[in-house]
Design a protein around this motif. Structure first.
Motif, PDB file in Angstrom:
ATOM      1  N   GLU A  79      40.367  44.827  39.104  1.00 35.65           N
ATOM      2  CA  GLU A  79      40.404  44.977  37.650  1.00 35.65           C
ATOM      3  C   GLU A  79      38.993  45.052  37.067  1.00 35.65           C
ATOM      4  OE1 GLU A  79      42.684  42.841  33.878  1.00 35.65           O
ATOM      5  OE2 GLU A  79      42.381  41.744  35.727  1.00 35.65           O
ATOM      6  N   THR A  80      38.063  44.272  37.642  1.00 35.67           N
ATOM      7  CA  THR A  80      36.646  44.396  37.319  1.00 35.67           C
ATOM      8  C   THR A  80      35.889  44.521  38.633  1.00 35.67           C
ATOM      9  OG1 THR A  80      35.613  42.193  37.491  1.00 35.67           O
ATOM     10  CG2 THR A  80      37.130  42.543  35.645  1.00 35.67           C
ATOM     11  N   HIS A  81      34.708  45.112  38.577  1.00 36.09           N
ATOM     12  CA  HIS A  81      33.867  45.205  39.775  1.00 36.09           C
ATOM     13  C   HIS A  81      33.134  43.888  40.048  1.00 36.09           C
ATOM     14  CE1 HIS A  81      34.339  49.397  40.794  1.00 36.09           C
ATOM     15  NE2 HIS A  81      33.936  49.820  39.615  1.00 36.09           N
ATOM     16  N   GLY A  82      33.253  42.919  39.140  1.00 39.88           N
ATOM     17  CA  GLY A  82      32.462  41.697  39.267  1.00 39.88           C
ATOM     18  C   GLY A  82      33.270  40.426  39.384  1.00 39.88           C
ATOM     19  N   THR A  83      34.426  40.489  40.057  1.00 41.36           N
ATOM     20  CA  THR A  83      35.296  39.323  40.221  1.00 41.36           C
ATOM     21  C   THR A  83      35.248  38.829  41.657  1.00 41.36           C
ATOM     22  OG1 THR A  83      36.765  40.052  38.446  1.00 41.36           O
ATOM     23  CG2 THR A  83      37.658  38.464  40.022  1.00 41.36           C
ATOM     24  N   SER A 131      43.993  39.549  36.991  1.00 36.50           N
ATOM     25  CA  SER A 131      43.831  38.126  36.718  1.00 36.50           C
ATOM     26  C   SER A 131      44.201  37.829  35.275  1.00 36.50           C
ATOM     27  CB  SER A 131      42.387  37.686  37.003  1.00 36.50           C
ATOM     28  OG  SER A 131      41.466  38.469  36.260  1.00 36.50           O
ATOM     29  N   GLY A 132      44.258  36.528  34.938  1.00 34.37           N
ATOM     30  CA  GLY A 132      44.727  36.120  33.625  1.00 34.37           C
ATOM     31  C   GLY A 132      43.657  35.497  32.752  1.00 34.37           C
ATOM     32  N   ASP A 133      44.086  34.774  31.735  1.00 37.38           N
ATOM     33  CA  ASP A 133      43.181  34.139  30.777  1.00 37.38           C
ATOM     34  C   ASP A 133      42.294  33.100  31.463  1.00 37.38           C
ATOM     35  OD1 ASP A 133      43.754  35.452  28.396  1.00 37.38           O
ATOM     36  OD2 ASP A 133      45.493  34.191  27.969  1.00 37.38           O
ATOM     37  N   GLY A 134      41.083  32.940  30.916  1.00 38.33           N
ATOM     38  CA  GLY A 134      40.146  31.962  31.454  1.00 38.33           C
ATOM     39  C   GLY A 134      39.340  32.481  32.616  1.00 38.33           C
ATOM     40  N   SER A 135      39.527  33.741  32.984  1.00 41.02           N
ATOM     41  CA  SER A 135      38.805  34.322  34.115  1.00 41.02           C
ATOM     42  C   SER A 135      37.420  34.805  33.672  1.00 41.02           C
ATOM     43  CB  SER A 135      39.590  35.490  34.704  1.00 41.02           C
ATOM     44  OG  SER A 135      40.826  35.048  35.221  1.00 41.02           O
ATOM     45  N   SER A 136      36.439  34.664  34.559  1.00 39.43           N
ATOM     46  CA  SER A 136      35.099  35.154  34.270  1.00 39.43           C
ATOM     47  C   SER A 136      34.774  36.315  35.208  1.00 39.43           C
ATOM     48  CB  SER A 136      34.068  34.036  34.429  1.00 39.43           C
ATOM     49  OG  SER A 136      34.050  33.553  35.757  1.00 39.43           O
ATOM     50  N   TYR A 137      33.754  37.074  34.871  1.00 39.86           N
ATOM     51  CA  TYR A 137      33.391  38.246  35.660  1.00 39.86           C
ATOM     52  C   TYR A 137      31.904  38.533  35.507  1.00 39.86           C
ATOM     53  CZ  TYR A 137      33.280  40.888  31.244  1.00 39.86           C
ATOM     54  OH  TYR A 137      32.980  41.339  29.983  1.00 39.86           O
ATOM     55  N   SER A 138      31.354  39.298  36.431  1.00 37.36           N
ATOM     56  CA  SER A 138      29.971  39.770  36.353  1.00 37.36           C
ATOM     57  C   SER A 138      29.966  41.188  35.810  1.00 37.36           C
ATOM     58  CB  SER A 138      29.312  39.744  37.733  1.00 37.36           C
ATOM     59  OG  SER A 138      29.214  38.425  38.229  1.00 37.36           O
ATOM     60  N   TYR A 139      28.883  41.553  35.131  1.00 31.96           N
ATOM     61  CA  TYR A 139      28.778  42.906  34.586  1.00 31.96           C
ATOM     62  C   TYR A 139      27.315  43.302  34.457  1.00 31.96           C
ATOM     63  CZ  TYR A 139      27.506  40.782  30.093  1.00 31.96           C
ATOM     64  OH  TYR A 139      26.879  40.068  29.104  1.00 31.96           O
ATOM     65  N   ILE A 140      27.074  44.579  34.304  1.00 33.97           N
ATOM     66  CA  ILE A 140      25.727  45.068  34.017  1.00 33.97           C
ATOM     67  C   ILE A 140      25.763  45.813  32.692  1.00 33.97           C
ATOM     68  CG2 ILE A 140      25.063  45.224  36.454  1.00 33.97           C
ATOM     69  CD1 ILE A 140      25.426  48.247  36.282  1.00 33.97           C
ATOM     70  N   LYS A 141      24.611  45.935  32.054  1.00 35.09           N
ATOM     71  CA  LYS A 141      24.543  46.551  30.739  1.00 35.09           C
ATOM     72  C   LYS A 141      24.248  48.044  30.797  1.00 35.09           C
ATOM     73  CE  LYS A 141      23.101  42.342  28.329  1.00 35.09           C
ATOM     74  NZ  LYS A 141      22.048  41.689  27.482  1.00 35.09           N
ATOM     75  N   VAL A 142      23.845  48.541  31.960  1.00 31.61           N
ATOM     76  CA  VAL A 142      23.515  49.957  32.091  1.00 31.61           C
ATOM     77  C   VAL A 142      24.778  50.791  31.915  1.00 31.61           C
ATOM     78  CG1 VAL A 142      22.646  51.726  33.667  1.00 31.61           C
ATOM     79  CG2 VAL A 142      21.576  49.479  33.591  1.00 31.61           C
ATOM     80  N   VAL A 190      43.609  32.643  37.427  1.00 28.96           N
ATOM     81  CA  VAL A 190      42.241  32.408  36.960  1.00 28.96           C
ATOM     82  C   VAL A 190      41.271  32.790  38.072  1.00 28.96           C
ATOM     83  CG1 VAL A 190      40.583  30.745  36.057  1.00 28.96           C
ATOM     84  CG2 VAL A 190      43.013  30.512  35.478  1.00 28.96           C
ATOM     85  N   THR A 191      40.363  33.707  37.763  1.00 28.30           N
ATOM     86  CA  THR A 191      39.389  34.184  38.748  1.00 28.30           C
ATOM     87  C   THR A 191      37.979  33.879  38.253  1.00 28.30           C
ATOM     88  OG1 THR A 191      39.444  36.390  37.738  1.00 28.30           O
ATOM     89  CG2 THR A 191      40.855  36.005  39.653  1.00 28.30           C
ATOM     90  N   GLN A 192      37.027  33.915  39.197  1.00 26.40           N
ATOM     91  CA  GLN A 192      35.631  33.590  38.889  1.00 26.40           C
ATOM     92  C   GLN A 192      34.740  34.817  39.096  1.00 26.40           C
ATOM     93  OE1 GLN A 192      34.870  30.560  37.596  1.00 26.40           O
ATOM     94  NE2 GLN A 192      37.084  30.171  37.748  1.00 26.40           N
ATOM     95  N   HIS A 193      33.608  34.831  38.413  1.00 28.44           N
ATOM     96  CA  HIS A 193      32.649  35.926  38.555  1.00 28.44           C
ATOM     97  C   HIS A 193      31.952  35.870  39.918  1.00 28.44           C
ATOM     98  CE1 HIS A 193      29.266  33.107  38.072  1.00 28.44           C
ATOM     99  NE2 HIS A 193      29.917  32.596  37.043  1.00 28.44           N
ATOM    100  N   THR A 194      31.433  37.000  40.335  1.00 24.04           N
ATOM    101  CA  THR A 194      30.655  37.054  41.574  1.00 24.04           C
ATOM    102  C   THR A 194      29.320  36.317  41.390  1.00 24.04           C
ATOM    103  OG1 THR A 194      29.735  39.190  40.883  1.00 24.04           O
ATOM    104  CG2 THR A 194      31.637  39.244  42.354  1.00 24.04           C
TER     105      THR A 194
END
Length: 425
Positions: free
Chosen positions: A57-61, A315-326, A417-421
């Motif tokens: 769902e995200t590249h940063g989970t 994943s559901g609510d409370g999950s965090s993820y990594s991201y880039i701004k580019v 609930v998932t966590q960021h990389t």
């Protein structure tokens, strides 16, 4: 009467498309996503299929990488899978593989993986590939565009042994083009613009010329007596990368997702090949979800009818993820943009993600093939469904598209609930 009738009708309509707990139960199995029993169950459902696409769902989970690592390892060790394809440029995957064992892994990851993959979770998987006897035999490949200097430089290395004057001249020109933007190239002595279409403000002219150079390299290579598999791979990826430009100049639209599918098929068609793909949920889907994004999975399913299976990860609510701004992750070869962390926005109330979360507080494997015929319409009703990617989730409007996971995936793994990389740089 009219004021009360409309809410009643709306309630009836919603109820008609809602899923009961019994319906959810009929297609679900509670799992620990990285436990051996869960992985064994998923491998059983994969069966003898030759192309397995695992989304995210995200590249940063972090949880997605851990699950994909566990499943991929099992498929390689026990099912004999031979090719691993990442949503990354192919020439970088080839360079990374060539450096395994003689270059520090952190250095290889910094040079050859998109920033969003430069994580502790990806490193753990690569360390296993590096150390495992079975993992060492797996071919690493990429399905993303190959714009930069790595491909021409590798081709020069691979094809210099033929000592063909015309080929060497074309390879040198291709290497120049790979290291320069159009204004720099045309400023060199004798490097005048060949294509001058005037379309799109000339933006595609340079790439169309580069495609012509690669095409001529390919034509000469095909006449040579000995063949080089890596060179063939690199030429194929170069052609597919620049093919968009001449097509655009002819007013012919070419889908990026279709090109990604063609790159995966390039490896899957080889005798005995069994392919694992790691890419975003939107790409591995069995039908387009965002304009033409999803044609990759759709075309893989058509090309490998009965031999393809895909898995969505949510994943559901409370999950965090990594991201880039580019904005464009593939704009240059300087994979050093910083990685940030954030919590995903609360789930949209009428979304499929919220419906999955409401059903369970445990991690669940949903197998939509188990839905009873009478229940299919309930599971196939288009509703908002979340796709985030490698950038920041700005708002619901950016993240949700109307579809249904039952129409897009054979299996979905939902982790509440998932966590960021964890970035390694």
């Amino acid at each position: 009467m009219k004021k009360t009738l409309l809410p009643v009708l709306l309630c009836c309509t919603v109820a008609a498309f809602a899923q009961t707990r019994e319906q959810w139960k009929s297609i679900s199995t509670e799992i620990d996503p990285t436990a051996k029993t869960a992985i064994d169950e998923i491998v059983r459902r994969i069966g003898d299929k030759r192309v397995v696409a695992i989304g995210e769902e995200t590249h940063g989970t972090a949880d997605y990488y851990k699950f994909r690592y566990a499943l991929t390892r099992k498929l390689i060790e026990e099912k004999g899978f031979t090719v691993f394809v990442l949503e990354n440029p192919h020439e970088d995957m080839a360079s990374l593989q060539a450096g395994l064992g003689n270059t520090p892994l952190d250095t290889l990851m910094r040079r050859h993986l998109f920033e969003i993959y430069q994580s502790a979770e990806m490193k753990e998987f690569l360390q296993w590939l590096q150390a495992s006897p079975q993992g060492k035999k797996v071919k690493l490949a990429g399905c993303d565009d190959s714009f930069r200097e790595v491909t021409p430089n590798l081709l020069q290395e691979r094809l210099s042994k033929y000592n063909n004057a015309m080929l060497n001249e074309l390879l040198a020109d291709y290497a120049l083009r790979g290291s320069m933007r159009a204004p720099q190239y045309y400023a060199l002595p004798g490097k005048q613009r060949v294509v001058n279409s005037g379309k799109y403000n000339g933006a595609y002219d340079y790439f169309a010329e580069t495609y012509s150079v690669v095409d001529r390299i390919d034509s000469i290579y095909r006449t040579l007596p000995e063949k080089d598999e890596l060179a063939e791979d690199l030429i194929f990826h170069a052609r597919s990368t620049f093919a968009m430009a001449p097509a655009a100049l002819r007013d012919v639209y070419m889908s990026r997702d279709s090109l990604m599918a063609a790159r995966i098929n390039h490896y899957a068609k080889r005798a005995g090949a069994k392919v694992i793909v790691w890419a975003h949920n939107a790409h591995v889907a069995k039908k387009p979800v965002i304009e033409d994004i999803g044609r990759m999975g759709q075309e893989l399913q058509i090309a490998h009818s009965g031999q393809f299976i895909n898995i969505g990860l949510n994943s559901g609510d409370g999950s965090s993820y990594s991201y880039i701004k580019v904005r464009n992750i593939n704009a240059d070869h300087n994979f050093r943009d910083p990685i940030f962390q954030k919590e995903l926005l609360p789930l949209k109330a009428d979304s499929w993600n919220a419906a999955m979360q409401a059903y369970t507080k445990q991690s669940v494997l949903f197998d939509f093939s188990r839905a009873k015929p009478a229940d299919k319409s309930a599971f196939e009703t288009p509703k908002p469904y979340r796709f985030v990617g490698y950038g920041i989730e700005k708002s619901e409007d950016d993240s949700y598209f109307k579809s249904a996971p039952a129409l897009l995936y054979d299996l979905v793994v939902f982790i509440p609930v998932t966590q960021h990389t964890k970035p390694i740089f």
